[in-house]
Design a protein around this motif. Structure first.
Motif, PDB file in Angstrom:
ATOM      1  N   ALA A  91       2.412  -0.887   1.993  1.00  0.00           N
ATOM      2  CA  ALA A  91       2.306  -2.070   1.474  1.00  0.00           C
ATOM      3  C   ALA A  91       2.601  -3.386   2.229  1.00  0.00           C
ATOM      4  O   ALA A  91       2.762  -4.485   1.582  1.00  0.00           O
ATOM      5  N   THR A  92       3.089  -3.455   3.367  1.00  0.00           N
ATOM      6  CA  THR A  92       3.812  -4.585   4.108  1.00  0.00           C
ATOM      7  C   THR A  92       2.804  -4.710   5.485  1.00  0.00           C
ATOM      8  O   THR A  92       2.821  -3.562   6.099  1.00  0.00           O
ATOM      9  N   ARG A 119       0.994   5.405  -1.243  1.00  0.00           N
ATOM     10  CA  ARG A 119       2.077   4.401  -1.032  1.00  0.00           C
ATOM     11  C   ARG A 119       3.570   5.084  -1.391  1.00  0.00           C
ATOM     12  O   ARG A 119       4.482   4.691  -0.986  1.00  0.00           O
ATOM     13  N   ASP A 140       5.696   0.696   6.161  1.00  0.00           N
ATOM     14  CA  ASP A 140       5.333   0.669   4.753  1.00  0.00           C
ATOM     15  C   ASP A 140       4.067   0.158   4.732  1.00  0.00           C
ATOM     16  O   ASP A 140       3.469  -0.872   5.161  1.00  0.00           O
TER      17      ASP A 140
END
Lengths: 472, 297
Positions: free
Chosen positions: B190-191, B174, B188
């Motif tokens: 984490a999204t 990440r 991304d």
């Protein structure tokens, strides 16, 4: 006005379907729509060009000097006589609810403080050169953030969120104001850290990709060797030019057959822009073009200031060339859980002259008036001791500073308690700092929004207030 | 649907509630995402927002039908993919008929297939595939680090991506997303992203012009096209067939032959080494960089 910000979002898929279907008539209609601000993302040729701010800006650009690790406020810019007097005595008041380690008694700063400038603000002996610039500096002694962990605090400082992935402030600012030089990225980060969230600190998250920060090297790379990724051609320029000419020819044949299509045209232009960027960006970055006097000013002529000096001089050159947001990272060195004196003495030595050099240089070039300089780490440190001679993280009261860009110089804004632990007077949360920075840039933090996942997002979430007290 | 009654921790009940065949959202959201991946735009364009915060479906009946089919087939993704891929809509040309452009300028009725750019992973895989480098082996992990160690100290992880396995097997750090993928809108990690962006920006061009990946692939292609024949026209034809899957048009062939002549002359004029193998690598690179290679009609 509100309309402007909300509509500049990647509804572009619909827009391009529209373009590809309807041809030049569609392009003409798109031009009409553009006049009404109902536009798609601009193509790279017309890139994220300059946009109109909400109100008259005081600053046009930002240089952020990031001290990764968290410098101690009570050893740098927040002089606490009471702490000096009570050295070694127990700290009997409430401590923050969440601490990472048990800290002990009060620990006086091992450094002397001297009154500096006409304002007479006390500055630690480890920042003698920056101290000379104190009349141009606005200390915010009452900073606080929500999180005491490096990763989360670093993200909150950069994006306003310590939990979720959000666009970086550099992305928000470039999104809000566009760029002043289309041959360069609008947001550059010089030798950023890859730890503690890494790319998330310069990511545009859900903002369009063009607003993502462009890293130059990484923290483990020497500044003089740092380069933008893939910027170095593997061919001679004439060779590459010939190749790109053939590419253009082949792409034009394809476009004539399949087009008109905004994306295909944009991509043809993007290669031209990249070719220009490839020669212009390294030229702008090339600090060796500056005089020996300038190199001395930034401490490039000697160790240990050379590396950070080069970073700061590059930052000035990029800022001068029209880059909107430049971040310079002094890598993860300030985290003095032990041996604070040795640690801070060395770190300050590395950055003090370059910081002062940058401020003086901006000033003598008339750029300080509209360049906002921000200095600080992801948090400060405890006035109490960790181990024998260190300090732990402290996010409840610490110091950052602003200079230029419409802020009041020679000011100590806000205050911590008598020991420098908690911010108590005119507290400034990171959201407030962000709101204030946007304000200085002519942007209303409540109106700079982006529609994503069904709601409008802001850099300041649902918080933040402009700290008018720091504005000149 | 009313929330379930809790017996234990609630996790089992939650799972059952989410996947209950009569749950109005789960299958609709799912088939809509799959439709988005296949067609570039969801039946509900706001893939991550259904209901009041999102846009309305363009084809509500189709969405319902697909959702019901999905549930009745035992939530089979394979079947759902097959349904979409075999549909007449999926097999449409991307050239708009004259009246369709008039009546449906935004193609909301799917009268044609939208021109799509390959996604980041597919761009990388395609470059490796046409240059004969792609390792198509199944399964396994390329993550060289133990649990937790990949969370910290990821500073030098870019080199971990330097392998010919398919992109789907690449590890995801990440804090140090693979820069090639990141340049082409890899979201991304984490999204949650149901609707990837498709940007056109200069840094992508820099990657295509100067990256090791593209230069290595073009060198391999040049070697490949070099040996079987020394006739330039045959080489152009082989390259076109290999990279774009079609023979070159006459005008393209002429452009390349012109390039071969002038670049050799220019190189000589500028005192450069006009290595012919490198010239063919340049032609291969032009094809890898071409819009036709990246955009699917």
């Amino acid at each position: 006005m509100l309309q402007h910000w909300i509509t500049d979002r990647p509804a572009s898929r619909r827009e391009w379907l529209f373009h590809s279907g309807i041809g030049f008539g569609g392009l003409a209609l798109a031009a009409l729509l553009k006049q009404q601000d109902l536009r798609a993302e601009p193509s790279p040729g017309t890139a994220a060009r300059r946009r109109t701010p909400h109100f008259t800006p005081r600053a046009k650009r930002v240089i952020f000097l990031f001290m990764h690790g968290g410098p101690s406020q009570v050893d740098t810019f927040d002089y606490k006589p009471e702490l000096q007097r009570r050295h070694g005595q127990p700290y009997t008041y409430a401590r923050p609810r969440i601490v990472s380690a048990k800290t002990g008694n009060l620990m006086a700063s091992p450094f002397r403080f001297h009154r500096c400038g006409e304002s007479g603000i006390p500055v630690s002996e480890i920042f003698p050169e920056t101290g000379k610039c104190i009349d141009d500096i606005c200390l915010i002694n009452s900073m606080w953030g929500s999180n005491s962990r490096h990763g989360s605090a670093l993200l909150e400082l950069h994006t306003g969120s310590d939990t979720f992935i959000r666009p970086s402030m550099g992305s928000w600012i470039t999104y809000g104001l566009g760029t002043e030089n289309e041959d360069l990225p609008g947001f550059i980060t010089i030798c950023p850290t890859l730890g503690h969230g890494g790319a998330n600190a310069w990511s545009s998250a859900f903002l369009p990709a063009r607003y993502t920060g462009t890293p130059i090297g990484y923290s483990s790379v020497k500044a003089e060797e740092a380069r933008i990724g893939s910027i170095q051609p593997r061919l001679s320029l004439p060779q590459q030019r010939r190749e790109l000419d053939l590419l253009r020819e082949i792409n034009m044949m394809h476009l004539n057959q399949r087009g008109p299509d905004d994306r295909l045209e944009s991509r043809i232009e993007a290669f031209e822009l990249a070719f220009r960027m490839q020669s212009i960006a390294p030229e702008v970055q090339d600090y060796t073009r500056e005089t020996a006097a300038v190199h001395r000013l930034y401490g490039i002529d000697q160790e240990p200031t050379r590396n950070f000096g080069i970073q700061c001089l590059m930052a000035r050159r990029f800022a001068e060339a029209g880059v909107r947001f430049v971040q310079v990272t002094h890598s993860y060195k300030w985290d003095a859980h032990g041996e604070l004196e040795k640690n801070h003495r060395q770190n300050a030595l590395e950055v003090d002259r370059p910081i002062a050099g940058l401020i003086k240089d901006l000033k003598q070039r008339g750029m300080l008036d509209d360049t906002l300089v921000l200095w600080g780490g992801e948090f400060g440190r405890t006035p109490t001791t960790q181990g024998d001679d260190g300090r732990d993280h402290n996010n409840v009261g610490y110091t950052m500073f602003l200079a230029g860009g419409g802020v009041r110089g020679g000011l100590r804004y806000g205050a911590t308690d008598e020991f420098g632990y908690f911010a108590v007077e005119d507290k400034v949360h990171l959201h407030d700092l962000h709101a204030t920075m946007l304000y200085l840039l002519g942007l209303d933090h409540e109106r700079l929004t982006y529609r994503h996942a069904g709601r409008d997002f802001r850099l300041t979430d649902v918080k933040g207030r402009v700290v008018h007290g720091v504005v000149a | 649907m009313p929330p379930p009654e809790l017996l234990g921790s609630g996790r089992l009940e939650l799972a059952r509630w989410i996947t209950h065949p009569s749950h109005p959202l789960t299958p609709r959201v799912f088939v809509n995402r799959l439709w988005r991946w296949r067609f570039g735009r969801g039946i509900v364009p706001t893939t991550d927002n259904f209901g009041r915060l999102g846009e309305r479906p363009t084809h509500p009946e189709l969405l319902d039908w697909l959702a019901v089919e999905f549930v009745e087939s035992g939530w089979s993704m394979k079947r759902l993919h097959r349904l979409m891929l075999l549909s007449a809509t999926y097999q449409m040309s991307s050239t708009a008929a004259a009246d369709a452009a008039q009546r449906d300028p935004q193609n909301e009725l799917w009268s044609r297939f939208p021109r799509r750019r390959l996604e980041a992973e597919a761009i990388r895989d395609a470059i490796l595939a046409v240059s004969g480098q792609l390792d198509t082996r199944f399964g396994g992990s390329l993550m060289p680090l133990k649990d937790r160690t990949y969370v910290t100290g990821t500073a030098s992880k870019q080199q971990q991506y330097d392998n010919p396995r398919r992109s789907v097997y690449q590890p995801i750090y990440r804090s140090a997303v693979y820069d090639f993928l990141a340049a082409f809108d890899f979201p991304d990690p984490a999204t949650p992203t149901g609707d990837r962006q498709e940007s056109v920006i200069a840094p992508q061009s820099l990657v295509m012009m100067n990256s090791e990946l593209v230069h290595q692939a073009s060198a391999k292609l040049a070697e490949w096209v070099w040996s079987p024949s020394d006739d330039p026209q045959t080489r152009v034809e082989r390259l076109w067939q290999r990279v774009l899957g079609r023979p070159p048009h006459q005008a393209e062939l002429e452009a390349v032959l012109r390039y071969m002549t002038t670049s050799a002359a220019d190189a000589a004029g500028q005192g450069e080494d006009g290595n012919e193998l490198e010239q063919w690598a340049a032609v291969a690179r032009v094809l890898l960089c071409s819009n036709e290679f990246l955009y699917i009609d």
